[in-house]
Design an enzyme around this catalytic site. Structure first.
Site, PDB file in Angstrom:
ATOM      1  N   GLN A  94      53.222 144.347  39.483  1.00 49.09           N
ATOM      2  CA  GLN A  94      52.155 143.527  40.052  1.00 49.09           C
ATOM      3  C   GLN A  94      52.071 142.382  39.250  1.00 49.09           C
ATOM      4  OE1 GLN A  94      48.370 146.192  38.855  1.00 49.09           O
ATOM      5  NE2 GLN A  94      49.609 147.105  40.109  1.00 49.09           N
ATOM      6  N   HIS A  96      48.429 139.360  38.445  1.00 45.51           N
ATOM      7  CA  HIS A  96      47.132 138.781  38.880  1.00 45.51           C
ATOM      8  C   HIS A  96      46.962 137.470  38.873  1.00 45.51           C
ATOM      9  CE1 HIS A  96      46.335 143.310  38.527  1.00 45.51           C
ATOM     10  NE2 HIS A  96      46.441 143.180  37.168  1.00 45.51           N
ATOM     11  N   GLU A 113      44.296 140.787  31.585  1.00 47.92           N
ATOM     12  CA  GLU A 113      43.817 142.105  30.928  1.00 47.92           C
ATOM     13  C   GLU A 113      44.464 142.504  29.689  1.00 47.92           C
ATOM     14  OE1 GLU A 113      44.952 144.344  34.415  1.00 47.92           O
ATOM     15  OE2 GLU A 113      46.870 144.745  33.851  1.00 47.92           O
ATOM     16  N   HIS A 170      53.809 142.794  35.537  1.00 47.84           N
ATOM     17  CA  HIS A 170      53.681 143.947  34.600  1.00 47.84           C
ATOM     18  C   HIS A 170      53.529 145.212  35.456  1.00 47.84           C
ATOM     19  CE1 HIS A 170      49.542 142.755  35.663  1.00 47.84           C
ATOM     20  NE2 HIS A 170      49.271 144.040  35.512  1.00 47.84           N
ATOM     21  N   ARG A 190      50.583 143.212  44.589  1.00 43.53           N
ATOM     22  CA  ARG A 190      51.655 144.098  44.531  1.00 43.53           C
ATOM     23  C   ARG A 190      52.890 143.321  44.592  1.00 43.53           C
ATOM     24  NH1 ARG A 190      49.842 148.135  47.759  1.00 43.53           N
ATOM     25  NH2 ARG A 190      48.473 148.830  46.146  1.00 43.53           N
TER      26      ARG A 190
END
Length: 321
Positions: A94, A96, A113, A170, A190
């Site tokens: 996936q 972001h 993250e 990642h 995804r």
């Protein structure tokens, strides 16, 4: 003046397992549980205060109704989210979006993250980045399904740390247990899911191919981290990431064997998770037990406090607003 101890919000996942119960003794739901949102103020998936005068309130409500506990911040929503992730199988690959794209397309925050690896099976690895040199090459390899050629695999072991900025392809893979500190967002695109079929629906899970291509950073560049370690009394403090490299959060690993008298310095509040050992937190003449799996927020009013024991803590604070 009291710390906010929190009960996690649990999420079943197709790739989850039972480590969150076996290791932390959490009362998790039956089945495959992949995520414990241990410090969360995100919408309906918020953690709950477990004791004290605010017992039973969600962290989201506490943040909205008692801003003084957080230094009267400008951010309208609690900005960070901390999770335990139990990868009993491979997670989907996936990516972001950043804040600009997420606000424009999803009406939400972006998602940068980080992962601190608590456990890793022998031979475990993560997907971290890709080998495409241009966006056209990235799209071509994705459409052709050339995953082995495209995806970058990195071996991992306990104690490793990875900063995962928005735009980074990642995935955790089987055998990894991590604590994830991130922006408070659940926007995930995804890219690849190993052609798995969801048993409940009988269908493959949705992919977000074009959005993934749109937001992926090309070419991939590893962040240049400046990890620093210093000694303070009986504590060894490792600064894993901080602004300006990470504009959204500070993150520290703290190994304590003894006593550490400290306090809020430039941070409005602190997020604390105990990932090893046990000890105590003392503040304002009161003592609080800290066991592995405990999660809490040290609020703005607690200016000075003391940790004692033999424990490892992952601690974070919001970045500059």
């Amino acid at each position: 003046m009291e710390p906010l101890f929190l009960t996690p919000y649990f999420r079943p996942k197709i790739w989850g397992g039972r480590k969150l119960k076996d290791i932390f003794n959490y009362d998790i739901p039956d089945g495959k549980v992949g995520e414990a949102w241990i410090i969360s103020g995100y919408k309906d998936d918020a953690s709950t205060v477990t004791e004290g005068p605010l017992k039973g309130m969600s962290l989201r409500d506490v943040y909205l109704k008692h801003p003084e506990l957080f230094g009267n911040p400008k951010a309208k929503e609690f900005p960070l989210l901390v999770k335990f992730l139990d990868a009993n199988d491979n997670l989907s690959v996936q990516v972001h979006p950043d804040d600009d794209y997420a606000r424009k397309v999803e009406n939400d925050s972006g998602k940068t993250e980080s992962w601190y690896v608590m456990q890793a099976d022998p031979g475990a690895y993560i997907i971290y980045g890709h080998h495409a040199k241009t966006r056209e090459e990235l799209a071509d390899m994705i459409h052709k399904g050339e995953w082995d050629k495209l995806l970058r695999k990195v071996p991992v072991k306990a104690g490793d740390f990875f900063y995962v900025p928005a735009g980074t392809i990642h995935a955790l893979t089987k055998g990894c247990l991590v604590i994830e500190t991130q922006q408070s967002s659940d926007v995930t695109y995804r890219l690849y899911d190993y052609d798995r079929v969801d048993k409940k629906t009988g269908k493959k899970r949705e992919l977000h191919t074009q959005k993934s291509i749109d937001v992926t950073t090309v070419p991939h560049v590893d962040p240049k981290l400046d990890v620093k370690t210093n000694k303070d009394q009986d504590a060894e403090i490792k600064t894993l990431v901080e602004p300006p490299i990470s504009p959204h959060f500070y993150l520290w690993q703290i190994d304590l064997d003894g006593t550490w008298k400290t306090g809020l310095k430039n941070q409005p509040y602190l997020l604390v998770s105990v990932i090893k050992g046990e000890g105590k937190l003392e503040a304002d003449g009161k003592s609080y037990d800290l066991k592995m799996g405990a999660n809490l927020i040290i609020p703005n009013k607690m200016k000075k406090f003391t940790f004692t024991g033999k424990i490892r803590i992952v601690m974070s604070a919001p970045g500059e607003e």
